[in-house]
Design an enzyme around this catalytic site. Structure first.
Site, short mmCIF file in Angstrom:
data_model
loop_
_atom_site.label_atom_id
_atom_site.label_comp_id
_atom_site.label_asym_id
_atom_site.label_seq_id
_atom_site.Cartn_x
_atom_site.Cartn_y
_atom_site.Cartn_z
N GLU A 1 0.85 -1.18 0.00
CA GLU A 1 0.00 0.00 0.00
C GLU A 1 0.89 1.23 0.00
O GLU A 1 1.78 1.36 0.84
CB GLU A 1 -0.83 0.06 1.28
CG GLU A 1 -1.90 -0.97 1.42
CD GLU A 1 -2.62 -0.79 2.77
OE1 GLU A 1 -3.58 -0.02 2.82
OE2 GLU A 1 -2.20 -1.40 3.75
N ASP B 1 -6.69 6.11 10.74
CA ASP B 1 -5.31 5.84 11.14
C ASP B 1 -4.97 6.36 12.53
O ASP B 1 -5.47 7.39 12.95
CB ASP B 1 -4.34 6.46 10.13
CG ASP B 1 -4.33 5.68 8.82
OD1 ASP B 1 -4.10 4.46 8.88
OD2 ASP B 1 -4.58 6.28 7.77
#
Ligand SMILES: Cc1ncc(COP(=O)(O)O)c(C=O)c1O
Lengths: 260, 401
Positions: free
Chosen positions: A49, A60
């Site tokens: 990624e 996140d």
């Protein structure tokens, strides 16, 4: 054939436990992020990624968030991100996945973003805040361009939702091991076992399990349980601790191999 | 055609929606289902109405500001949300949100705050209704809005300082979102304005619309006229403005003005005039006008009013701008501070700096529309701002410590 599907098929046929690595584009700078990514790839990652940083990455945790801030402060542009993807997809066998947030894609123009991603050799896209049924055409354009969108299943999804997500997800179903944002270590306990079992029972695609994976001890336990493990904050932490004059690529290659 | 937005997916035209990770989507759906039940439940509405009347002190007065009217030539009316318990309009939606949190069986409410008004209002509602409360607030705002920080602590709320980025409202929202993702089961994120994913923009608007509904009947009773000619409100996220405007949307003779902060200049980072200078974007789970750079990163923003410095704006305002139903203008720091002193000195009302933006625009409008009626939403009182104003602008107005 799409690189992601190719790597996935090979890994499944060999019964491998495959690795999905993660870098923040432009962290700590464009050049280092490319070298680090190459190290993760040569260390054995089947998928990588590449996260285009957004100031408000709401899936996140602090490790990735701070790396995103640093990259943005250092002047990251979306074009830098595409440059990194182009370099990686042309020099490695790893399938490159662009991970980012809705506004980055929306501002660029969803169709233009997907076309450009394809042109740079990306295999798939992950945009956690573009939901399945209101994704501004992301999946449509991706499919049109022989790519796809990898969808995310999170604890709390029921069997039916898992099935729906997996049917529409590209290649694999990204499965979050526990609640909360990325980064904290996940205890592989009865609760996570139960959740993984629910996903396995309902998913029509192979499972990529993520969040908090940082040791061989964890991946050993997952061998034979899931075909793909995702390590994100682990690699970002290694990158943030690199010392001057260290060979970035070989350090990350080591870090990648250390997980297996 | 009667105005009937949002649609079932939370869109106001192309704006709004729900752009959030899968994990939160499920929770938003639950909130939406429960809110729609509550909306139609007479018991819920009765409890809310009771609290509005006996706890908040509603209806708040509609005051004909005759001195201001005489001086500037229009008939200016002030909707006195500053007289509410806790001193601003925010208590209207906080009581609604906390009642809903209780219905949903939540233990705790969490939220961001800019000026501290939403934080204080939520802390108050949580204390009253027996829930825990955590408030996320940027360090810059904490320094600027000390009295409100102390108030929240006295009310038993935990104030969480936010140290990232510009350390103001946007970062407070970011951090509160993070906390919410970690535990969306026992907590409810009681968003502080008509922003965020569906159903929040609709829900907060509905709770605030008590303001416009009261104005409608008060204006008629006081003047004998069916409708006011002009409505003015400041726009940060846009909750006080939606509260005033919403009940008048179908009354096309009523002109509506939303007032954004023009700050100290037109350069990026010197203002927070989102609708005036922004472009459509996606932030904090919804689509709206957004101040952003060419990479899609939200711009830094500034206003003398902590409650207005947000790079996004409510999705319904974004749509009302596009369909031309509401006009949006902006007011500089200096104009707002002038209005702050003007209202204090000729009407004996010290307004919040946020609300001073609306007053400043009403004064401009009065000069353009002599004799017309103008209703201003005086969204909050200025007690929280006095130290800041005196330290920074006192000398110019002849005030020394
Ligand atoms: C008194 C007052 N007015 C207005 C605002 C701006 O919020 P909104 O635009 O949601 O009404 C605030 C925000 O803190 C406020 O405290």
């Amino acid at each position: 054939m799409n690189t992601l599907l190719k790597n996935l098929e090979a890994g499944i046929n060999n019964n491998d436990c495959m690795l999905m690595g993660h870098v923040i584009a432009g962290f700590p700078d464009v050049k280092t992020s490319i070298e680090a990514a190459k190290g993760i790839c040569s260390g054995g990652a089947s998928f990588l990624e590449v996260q285009f940083p957004f100031s408000d990455p709401n899936a996140d945790g602090p490790v990735i968030e701070n790396a995103c801030y640093t990259s943005i402060e250092n002047g990251f542009t979306v074009e830098d991100g595409f440059k990194i993807v182009r370099e990686l997809s042309s020099s490695t066998k790893t399938a490159i996945i662009i991970m980012t947030y809705a506004n980055i894609v929306f501002k660029y123009g969803v169709q233009s973003f997907v076309k450009k991603a394809k042109e740079c050799g990306a295999s798939a896209l992950i945009v956690p805040d573009l939901p399945l049924d209101h994704d501004e055409g992301l999946m449509h354009y991706a499919t049109e361009n022989d790519m796809g969108v990898i969808l995310i299943a999170t604890p709390g999804c029921d069997g039916k939702r898992i099935k729906d997500l997996s049917e529409k997800s590209f290649g694999m179903l990204y499965t979050v091991a526990r609640r909360g944002t990325t980064g904290n270590k996940t205890e592989l306990n009865a609760e996570t076992d139960e959740w993984i079992q629910l996903v396995k029972n309902n998913s029509t695609k192979p499972i990529a399990l993520g969040f908090g994976i940082q040791s061989k001890e964890q991946t050993d336990k997952l061998k034979g349980v899931v075909p793909i493990v995702i390590a994100g904050s682990y690699f970002v932490t290694v990158i943030s601790k690199l010392k001057q004059n260290e060979n970035v690529q070989s350090e990350l290659e080591k870090a990648s191999k250390a997980l297996f | 055609m009667k105005y009937n937005l949002p649609d079932e997916n939370g869109f106001f035209g192309e704006y709004g929606g729900s752009f959030i990770p899968e994990e939160l989507q499920k929770i938003m759906n639950e909130i939406n289902v429960e809110y729609n039940k509550a909306r139609k439940d007479p018991e819920f509405q009765k409890e809310l109405a009771y609290l509005y009347q006996h706890y908040v002190g509603r209806p708040s007065p509609l005051f004909h500001a005759q001195n201001l009217s005489k001086k500037y030539g229009a008939e200016i009316y002030l909707k006195r949300e500053d007289l509410n318990h806790t001193g601003a309009h925010k208590i209207n939606h906080c009581l609604g949100e906390v009642l809903l949190a209780k219905r949903l069986g939540k233990k705790k409410v969490i939220a961001e705050t800019g000026a501290g008004q939403h934080g204080v209002a939520l802390a108050t509602a949580a204390a009253l209704l027996g829930l825990e409360c955590d408030i996320y607030m940027g360090e810059v705002d904490i320094a600027k809005e000390q009295p409100n920080v102390i108030r929240m602590k006295i009310l038993g709320t935990t104030v969480v300082p936010v140290k990232s980025g510009q350390r103001t409202l946007k970062e407070a929202v970011d951090e509160c979102f993070d906390a919410y993702v970690k535990d969306p089961v026992t907590q409810l994120y009681a968003i502080g304005s008509v922003v965020g994913p569906h159903p929040f923009p609709q829900m907060v608007r509905d709770f605030q619309s008590v303001v416009g509904t009261e104005v409608k009947s008060q204006f008629k009773t006081q003047t004998g006229q069916a409708l006011p000619q002009n409505l003015v409100a400041c726009v940060g996220g846009g909750s006080n403005a939606m509260g005033l405007f919403y009940p008048f949307i179908d009354d096309t003779s009523v002109n509506m003005y939303g007032v954004e902060p023009a700050g100290r200049g037109t350069a990026v980072g010197d203002h927070a005039s989102t609708i005036t200078y922004g472009k459509p974007g996606i932030i904090h789970g919804f689509k709206c006008y957004l101040l952003q750079d060419e990479n899609g990163a939200p711009s830094s923003v500034y206003s003398v009013a902590s409650g207005l410095d947000y790079p996004g704006v409510g999705p319904e305002h974004s749509n009302l701008k596009d369909i031309g139903r509401v006009n949006y203008f902006n007011i500089t720091d200096k104009e707002a501070i002038d209005a702050f002193f003007e209202l204090s000195r000729i009407e004996g009302i010290i307004p919040a700096i946020e609300s001073s933006h609306a007053v400043a625009y009403a004064i401009k409008l009065a000069k353009q529309k002599p004799g017309e009626s103008i209703v201003v939403n005086l969204s909050g009182r200025g007690d929280k701002d006095i130290d800041f104003v005196i330290d920074n602008y006192g000398k110019q107005y002849g005030i020394h410590r």
